[in-house]
Design a protein around this motif. Structure first.
Motif, mmCIF file in Angstrom:
data_model
loop_
_atom_site.group_PDB
_atom_site.id
_atom_site.type_symbol
_atom_site.label_atom_id
_atom_site.label_comp_id
_atom_site.label_asym_id
_atom_site.label_seq_id
_atom_site.Cartn_x
_atom_site.Cartn_y
_atom_site.Cartn_z
ATOM 1 N N GLU A 73 0.933 -1.381 -0.078
ATOM 2 C CA GLU A 73 0.088 -0.059 0.079
ATOM 3 C C GLU A 73 1.019 1.098 -0.056
ATOM 4 O O GLU A 73 0.681 2.295 -0.546
ATOM 5 N N GLU A 74 1.976 1.333 0.805
ATOM 6 C CA GLU A 74 2.925 2.437 0.877
ATOM 7 C C GLU A 74 3.510 2.722 -0.382
ATOM 8 O O GLU A 74 3.752 3.869 -0.788
ATOM 9 N N GLN A 75 3.761 1.490 -1.171
ATOM 10 C CA GLN A 75 4.523 1.885 -2.462
ATOM 11 C C GLN A 75 3.352 2.325 -3.441
ATOM 12 O O GLN A 75 3.947 3.325 -4.405
ATOM 13 N N LEU A 76 2.353 2.073 -3.358
ATOM 14 C CA LEU A 76 1.051 2.617 -4.499
ATOM 15 C C LEU A 76 0.755 4.108 -3.962
ATOM 16 O O LEU A 76 0.984 4.809 -4.824
ATOM 17 N N LEU A 77 0.933 4.195 -2.556
ATOM 18 C CA LEU A 77 0.855 5.866 -2.377
ATOM 19 C C LEU A 77 1.810 6.466 -2.711
ATOM 20 O O LEU A 77 1.470 8.026 -3.311
ATOM 21 N N ARG A 78 2.852 6.194 -2.737
ATOM 22 C CA ARG A 78 3.989 6.893 -3.319
ATOM 23 C C ARG A 78 4.059 7.243 -4.775
ATOM 24 O O ARG A 78 4.165 8.328 -5.273
ATOM 25 N N ALA A 79 3.618 6.250 -5.586
ATOM 26 C CA ALA A 79 3.265 6.386 -6.910
ATOM 27 C C ALA A 79 2.063 7.456 -7.250
ATOM 28 O O ALA A 79 2.079 7.984 -8.273
ATOM 29 N N LEU A 80 1.186 7.514 -6.281
ATOM 30 C CA LEU A 80 0.135 8.252 -6.583
ATOM 31 C C LEU A 80 0.286 9.698 -6.255
ATOM 32 O O LEU A 80 -0.508 10.495 -6.806
ATOM 33 N N GLU A 81 1.401 9.987 -5.490
ATOM 34 C CA GLU A 81 1.689 11.410 -5.346
ATOM 35 C C GLU A 81 1.826 12.334 -6.537
ATOM 36 O O GLU A 81 2.452 11.744 -7.513
ATOM 37 N N GLY A 82 1.038 13.390 -6.780
ATOM 38 C CA GLY A 82 0.969 13.997 -7.609
ATOM 39 C C GLY A 82 0.067 13.481 -8.998
ATOM 40 O O GLY A 82 -0.274 14.101 -9.946
ATOM 41 N N ARG A 83 -0.401 12.306 -8.669
ATOM 42 C CA ARG A 83 -1.451 11.814 -9.580
ATOM 43 C C ARG A 83 -2.928 12.076 -9.259
ATOM 44 O O ARG A 83 -4.007 12.090 -10.034
ATOM 45 N N ILE A 84 -3.101 11.600 -7.932
ATOM 46 C CA ILE A 84 -4.387 11.910 -7.317
ATOM 47 C C ILE A 84 -4.167 12.994 -6.367
ATOM 48 O O ILE A 84 -3.548 12.933 -5.212
ATOM 49 N N GLU A 85 -4.667 14.186 -6.615
ATOM 50 C CA GLU A 85 -4.422 15.561 -5.768
ATOM 51 C C GLU A 85 -5.424 16.337 -5.722
ATOM 52 O O GLU A 85 -6.748 15.827 -6.023
ATOM 53 N N GLY A 86 -5.588 17.351 -5.005
ATOM 54 C CA GLY A 86 -6.654 18.474 -4.742
ATOM 55 C C GLY A 86 -7.370 17.813 -3.673
ATOM 56 O O GLY A 86 -6.989 17.023 -2.687
ATOM 57 N N ILE A 87 -8.677 18.133 -3.311
ATOM 58 C CA ILE A 87 -9.250 18.138 -2.406
ATOM 59 C C ILE A 87 -9.591 16.487 -1.934
ATOM 60 O O ILE A 87 -9.552 15.976 -0.721
#
Length: 366
Positions: free
Chosen positions: A71-85
């Motif tokens: 899960e942590e690796q996924l969250l790192r990969a999503l930084e800047g991809r899923i953003e905003g509120i």
């Protein structure tokens, strides 16, 4: 709370914080034992922040298909991809303590607006926006280790193949894997190998849709509301790539919206995903009822096992009360899935008797 506890998660939390009195927990959660700790010398933009320290619960039964190795690796990969509120993913602290997630200070959406109640427009809009952002994330654009083999991944847009893998997981990893302990109970409740054939027939004929990233567990307890009324999306462990309509179906099934708000969510979801991934809502009016039927059927097998385990040690007069309540709850779950599983309408007495028989048989085992 004592640092002498045998809990690995608690021991780690106390070690990290350096102060047993500063550790909060365990937090409510099925898959993990979680504690919240401040870390000496680690602060955020607004000053001191707290972090989640957690470990998988020992001996846990997993009832959901998992796609990503971390899960942590996924969250790192999503930084800047899923953003905003809606996409405010908790930051990960890598330099000092790898794998820890920031604890979001606030209340869950469920604590503020319980199951079955309408949620305010400010949160509704953020959830719709989250679905739009998820629809943008495609499998070939995200480099994350996956646990499912290439052979076990359906081809792009093969929604029928995607759903078949979910049915097969429930059949093999939930039903068949637990037959040794629950075969008699399954039988007494009218569940057998033919149930899955009936389920497959009921959900067949899905329309193809372009795949995207799915959270796959978007319910009220996985949204945290902060003091600025922003929604934070947590618990991405069940995320996967697949049919976007499945994410909507899972969300509707778990959220228990009032009927009017559920219809409005479906309409807004269609508009949101079509803006960024045309074709994502193709055939939704026909396929959404099928995917909701699958969710109801899937819940039967997990709830049978969980309910049985919950009454295993209940004895005497209190035990009869617990048994009756468990039987009534399980009857409702079975009743909601009679059509997709092709089973008879259950009665509270019949379900309670089946649970009682299983408990008695279980007590006789060494």
């Amino acid at each position: 709370m004592s640092p002498e506890s045998d809990s690995p998660a608690l021991k780690r939390a106390v070690e990290l914080s350096g102060d047993a009195g500063a550790v909060e927990g365990p937090l409510h959660g099925y898959h993990h034992e979680t504690y919240v700790v401040p870390l000496p010398g680690v602060a955020g933009e607004a000053g001191q922040v707290r972090w989640k320290c957690r470990e998988p619960r020992p001996g846990l039964l997993w009832f959901d298909r998992r796609c990503f190795a971390s899960e942590e690796q996924l969250l790192r990969a999503l930084e800047g991809r899923i953003e905003g509120i809606p996409g405010l993913i908790p930051e990960l602290t890598e330099t000092v303590h790898p794998g820890l997630q920031r604890f979001i200070e606030g209340s869950t959406l469920g604590a503020l607006h319980g199951s079955g109640t309408e949620i305010p427009h400010v949160f509704f809009e953020q959830i719709v926006s989250l679905f739009e952002q998820l629809a943008r994330v495609k499998a070939d654009s995200l480099t994350v280790d996956r646990t499912c083999t290439p052979e076990d991944r359906p081809a792009e847009g093969d929604t029928a193949g995607f759903l078949e893998r979910l049915v097969l997981f429930t059949e093999r990893d939930v039903y068949q894997r637990n037959m040794r302990d629950f075969a008699g109970l399954f039988h007494d409740l009218g569940l057998d190998d033919t149930s899955f054939g009936k389920l497959r027939e009921h959900v067949s004929g899905l329309t193809g849709r372009p795949f995207c990233l799915l959270h796959a567990d978007l319910h009220r307890e996985n949204f945290v509301v902060d003091e600025e009324k922003r929604l934070w999306t947590i618990d991405w462990e069940l995320a996967m790539f697949g049919d976007p309509l499945y994410d909507l179906a899972t969300h509707l099934y778990l959220m228990r919206y009032p009927a009017d708000q559920e219809r409005w969510m479906a309409k807004q979801w269609c508009e949101a995903v079509e803006r960024v991934a045309p074709g994502s809502s193709a055939g939704w009016e026909t396929d959404l009822p099928k995917l909701l039927a699958f969710k109801r059927a899937q819940s039967v097998f997990t709830d049978v096992i969980r309910t049985a385990l919950s009454i295993e040690g209940a004895e005497g007069t209190p035990g009869r009360s617990v048994l009756a309540a468990a039987g009534d709850g399980l009857r409702k779950v079975l009743g909601a899935a009679t059509e997709p599983l092709g089973i008879a309408e259950p009665t509270a007495e019949g379900v309670t008797a089946a649970l009682g028989g299983w408990r008695e048989e279980r007590a006789k085992r060494p």
